[in-house]
Design an enzyme around this catalytic site. Structure first.
Site, mmCIF file in Angstrom:
data_model
loop_
_atom_site.group_PDB
_atom_site.id
_atom_site.type_symbol
_atom_site.label_atom_id
_atom_site.label_comp_id
_atom_site.label_asym_id
_atom_site.label_seq_id
_atom_site.Cartn_x
_atom_site.Cartn_y
_atom_site.Cartn_z
ATOM 1 N N HIS A 290 -88.790 -16.293 -13.321
ATOM 2 C CA HIS A 290 -87.295 -17.126 -14.052
ATOM 3 C C HIS A 290 -86.500 -15.901 -14.307
ATOM 4 O O HIS A 290 -86.723 -14.910 -14.714
ATOM 5 C CB HIS A 290 -87.716 -17.962 -14.897
ATOM 6 N N SER B 26 -79.173 -27.140 -15.546
ATOM 7 C CA SER B 26 -78.563 -28.226 -16.066
ATOM 8 C C SER B 26 -78.511 -29.669 -15.493
ATOM 9 O O SER B 26 -77.787 -30.325 -15.276
ATOM 10 C CB SER B 26 -76.972 -27.771 -16.345
ATOM 11 N N GLY C 73 -84.814 -27.335 -17.931
ATOM 12 C CA GLY C 73 -84.822 -26.957 -19.407
ATOM 13 C C GLY C 73 -84.519 -27.517 -20.491
ATOM 14 O O GLY C 73 -85.507 -28.710 -20.749
ATOM 15 N N GLY C 74 -83.379 -27.604 -20.969
ATOM 16 C CA GLY C 74 -82.925 -28.461 -21.918
ATOM 17 C C GLY C 74 -83.229 -29.853 -22.023
ATOM 18 O O GLY C 74 -83.783 -30.557 -23.114
ATOM 19 N N GLU D 55 -82.652 -21.662 -8.883
ATOM 20 C CA GLU D 55 -81.822 -21.950 -10.359
ATOM 21 C C GLU D 55 -80.685 -20.751 -10.129
ATOM 22 O O GLU D 55 -80.826 -19.625 -10.507
ATOM 23 C CB GLU D 55 -82.809 -21.528 -11.337
ATOM 24 N N GLU E 220 -84.550 -15.500 -16.841
ATOM 25 C CA GLU E 220 -84.695 -14.917 -17.939
ATOM 26 C C GLU E 220 -85.539 -13.792 -18.170
ATOM 27 O O GLU E 220 -85.641 -12.938 -18.735
ATOM 28 C CB GLU E 220 -84.822 -16.163 -19.127
ATOM 29 N N GLY F 106 -78.795 -23.848 -18.547
ATOM 30 C CA GLY F 106 -78.405 -23.971 -19.863
ATOM 31 C C GLY F 106 -76.825 -23.843 -20.194
ATOM 32 O O GLY F 106 -76.369 -23.831 -21.394
ATOM 33 N N ASN G 47 -89.379 -27.070 -18.365
ATOM 34 C CA ASN G 47 -89.616 -25.633 -18.941
ATOM 35 C C ASN G 47 -89.371 -25.563 -20.402
ATOM 36 O O ASN G 47 -87.865 -25.638 -20.496
ATOM 37 C CB ASN G 47 -88.755 -24.727 -17.913
ATOM 38 N N TRP G 48 -90.047 -25.680 -21.147
ATOM 39 C CA TRP G 48 -89.693 -25.885 -22.606
ATOM 40 C C TRP G 48 -89.125 -24.690 -23.049
ATOM 41 O O TRP G 48 -88.684 -24.613 -24.270
ATOM 42 C CB TRP G 48 -90.933 -26.197 -23.484
ATOM 43 N N LYS G 49 -89.189 -23.603 -22.329
ATOM 44 C CA LYS G 49 -89.009 -22.104 -22.878
ATOM 45 C C LYS G 49 -89.393 -21.957 -24.264
ATOM 46 O O LYS G 49 -90.593 -22.206 -24.479
ATOM 47 C CB LYS G 49 -87.428 -21.906 -22.740
HETATM 48 P P1 PGA Z 1 -81.580 -26.013 -18.141
HETATM 49 O O1 PGA Z 1 -82.578 -24.850 -17.661
HETATM 50 O O2 PGA Z 1 -82.085 -27.103 -17.229
HETATM 51 O O3 PGA Z 1 -81.598 -25.999 -19.608
HETATM 52 O O4 PGA Z 1 -80.453 -25.256 -17.540
HETATM 53 C C1 PGA Z 1 -83.341 -24.685 -16.475
HETATM 54 C C2 PGA Z 1 -84.189 -23.641 -16.354
HETATM 55 O O5 PGA Z 1 -83.780 -22.457 -16.863
HETATM 56 O O6 PGA Z 1 -85.402 -23.678 -15.910
#
Ligand code: PGA
Length: 251
Positions: free
Chosen positions: A96, A214, A235-236, A168, A98, A174, A9-11
């Site tokens: 998600h 994470s 994500g990251g 999640e 967010e 993150g 997930n590049w966001k």
């Molecule tokens: P993260 O994000 O791996 O940076 O914690 C995961 C996500 O929100 O999909």
């Protein structure tokens, strides 16, 4: 048999050129032995078409990170499920935390998005997960059950069996704080038991459920070795091809 999946997930990261470069690197890294899991990258909308074309002859699948809750029309700035599908992408991340938190996506809105995604042949990667305040009260199971009851548990068994779930915990996204392997396994087993109650054991056994928050090359092997963890939403660590490849190699 359910699939193991590692989804990035590049966001809101990477310009178009940077995104194409990242997808190219990943494609090259994955050109050798076939991975033991399905690989998905979730890019911003504007990358979808170029990245989809780039990876057509590879094992990489492409996902959007959202789609509109309306079919088409006068909704300035929105991107429909049909448009996502027309780029060559075949997954879409929905729900998600967010999006729920910053863009106020309710269960009602998510129901419309899931329905349109399915109607357009996209596989939703449907996210759920509790905030820290709920975890501190040990009320995470009720919280996640409600998120599922209000949304994807209203689908027919046939439609439900087309989607992927990602758990999640918001406090792990993150933050560098990963849920412990036990916490992740416990929740994913709980989600699978809810699916079995609602749709039957066979559907539950065939549903891919991912852990996100994470997840990285270091913790992925232990997480992915758990019986109910069928992969990760990353994500990251999906923003560097070598790191993402190392997570794929955890299977
Ligand atoms: P993260 O994000 O791996 O940076 O914690 C995961 C996500 O929100 O999909």
């Amino acid at each position: 048999m359910r699939k193991n999946i590692v989804a990035g997930n590049w966001k809101m990261n990477k310009t178009l050129q940077e995104g194409v470069a990242l997808a190219t690197e990943l494609k090259e890294l994955l050109a050798g032995a076939k991975p033991n899991c399905e690989v998905v990258i979730g890019t911003p909308f504007i990358h979808l078409s170029a990245v989809s074309q780039l990876v057509t002859d590879s094992v990489i699948n492409v996902s959007a990170q959202n789609c509109a809750d309306k079919e088409s029309g006068a909704y300035t700035g929105e991107v429909s499920a049909a448009m996502v599908k027309s780029t060559g992408a075949n997954f879409v991340i929905l729900g998600h935390s967010e999006r729920r938190e910053y863009y106020l996506e309710t269960s009602e809105i998510l129901n419309a998005k899931v329905a349109l995604a399915l109607a357009n042949g996209l596989t939703p990667i449907y996210c759920c997960g509790e905030p820290l305040s709920v975890r501190e009260k040990d009320a995470q199971e009720d919280f996640v059950k409600k998120q599922l009851d209000e949304t994807i548990f209203n689908l027919s068994a046939d439609n439900f069996s087309k989607l992927v779930i990602a758990y999640e915990p918001i406090w792990a996204i993150g933050t560098g704080v990963t849920a412990s392997t036990e916490q992740a396994q416990e929740m994913l087993a709980f989600i699978r038991s809810l699916i079995a109650e609602k749709f039957g054991k066979e559907v539950a056994e065939n549903t891919s459920i991912l852990y996100g928050g994470s997840c990285n090359a270091k913790n992925a092997p232990e997480l992915f070795a758990q019986p109910d963890i069928d992969g990760g939403l990353i994500g990251g660590a999906s923003l560097k091809s070598v790191d993402f490849k190392a997570i794929i190699d955890a299977f």
